[in-house]
Design a protein around this motif. Structure first.
Motif, PDB file in Angstrom:
ATOM      1  N   THR A  15       0.857  -1.180   0.000  1.00  7.61           N
ATOM      2  CA  THR A  15       0.000   0.000   0.000  1.00  7.61           C
ATOM      3  C   THR A  15       0.897   1.236   0.000  1.00  7.61           C
ATOM      4  N   PRO A  16       0.372   2.381  -0.392  1.00  4.80           N
ATOM      5  CA  PRO A  16       1.140   3.620  -0.206  1.00  4.80           C
ATOM      6  C   PRO A  16       1.219   3.957   1.283  1.00  4.80           C
ATOM      7  N   TRP A  17       2.020   4.968   1.635  1.00  2.00           N
ATOM      8  CA  TRP A  17       2.085   5.433   3.019  1.00  2.00           C
ATOM      9  C   TRP A  17       0.775   6.137   3.349  1.00  2.00           C
ATOM     10  N   GLU A  20      -2.909   4.434   9.570  1.00  2.00           N
ATOM     11  CA  GLU A  20      -2.921   3.011   9.888  1.00  2.00           C
ATOM     12  C   GLU A  20      -4.215   2.333   9.444  1.00  2.00           C
ATOM     13  N   SER A  21      -5.357   2.969   9.709  1.00  2.00           N
ATOM     14  CA  SER A  21      -6.635   2.348   9.362  1.00  2.00           C
ATOM     15  C   SER A  21      -6.818   2.245   7.850  1.00  2.00           C
ATOM     16  N   GLU A  22      -6.380   3.255   7.107  1.00  2.00           N
ATOM     17  CA  GLU A  22      -6.515   3.215   5.647  1.00  2.00           C
ATOM     18  C   GLU A  22      -5.589   2.156   5.047  1.00  2.00           C
ATOM     19  N   ALA A  23      -4.372   2.033   5.563  1.00  2.00           N
ATOM     20  CA  ALA A  23      -3.453   1.001   5.064  1.00  2.00           C
ATOM     21  C   ALA A  23      -4.013  -0.391   5.348  1.00  2.00           C
ATOM     22  N   GLU A  24      -4.614  -0.569   6.532  1.00  2.00           N
ATOM     23  CA  GLU A  24      -5.234  -1.854   6.864  1.00  2.00           C
ATOM     24  C   GLU A  24      -6.399  -2.156   5.923  1.00  2.00           C
ATOM     25  N   ARG A  25      -7.235  -1.151   5.669  1.00  2.00           N
ATOM     26  CA  ARG A  25      -8.386  -1.355   4.785  1.00  2.00           C
ATOM     27  C   ARG A  25      -7.931  -1.763   3.392  1.00  2.00           C
TER      28      ARG A  25
END
Length: 79
Positions: A15-17, A20-25
């Motif tokens: 995933t891009p940087w 935390e919640s968006e990267a997990e999603r």
């Protein structure tokens, strides 16, 4: 502010940087689309950002405290 990046354990997707919640999603969505029969896995990287010390918040204070303790012990042993 720290940002997070997740890497798939099955392929080379990362995933891009993001938060935390968006990267997990995004990694969960990736697994649902590309590896539907597997539980999401892989690795998470944390970019501490702006800490100046590589993300180790109290390392300098810890080292200073240890140094002072060593000096006190060595001075007490000289008596």
């Amino acid at each position: 502010m720290a940002t997070f990046r997740n890497a798939c354990g099955e392929c080379r997707y990362t995933t891009p940087w993001l938060t935390e919640s968006e990267a997990e999603r995004r990694i969960i969505d990736h697994y649902a689309r590309h590896h539907p029969h597997l539980v999401p896995g892989g690795a998470q990287q944390i970019n501490g950002g702006g800490g100046g010390g590589g993300g180790c918040g109290g390392c300098g204070a810890l080292l200073l405290g240890l140094f002072v303790l060593i000096v006190i012990i060595s001075l007490a042993g000289q008596k």
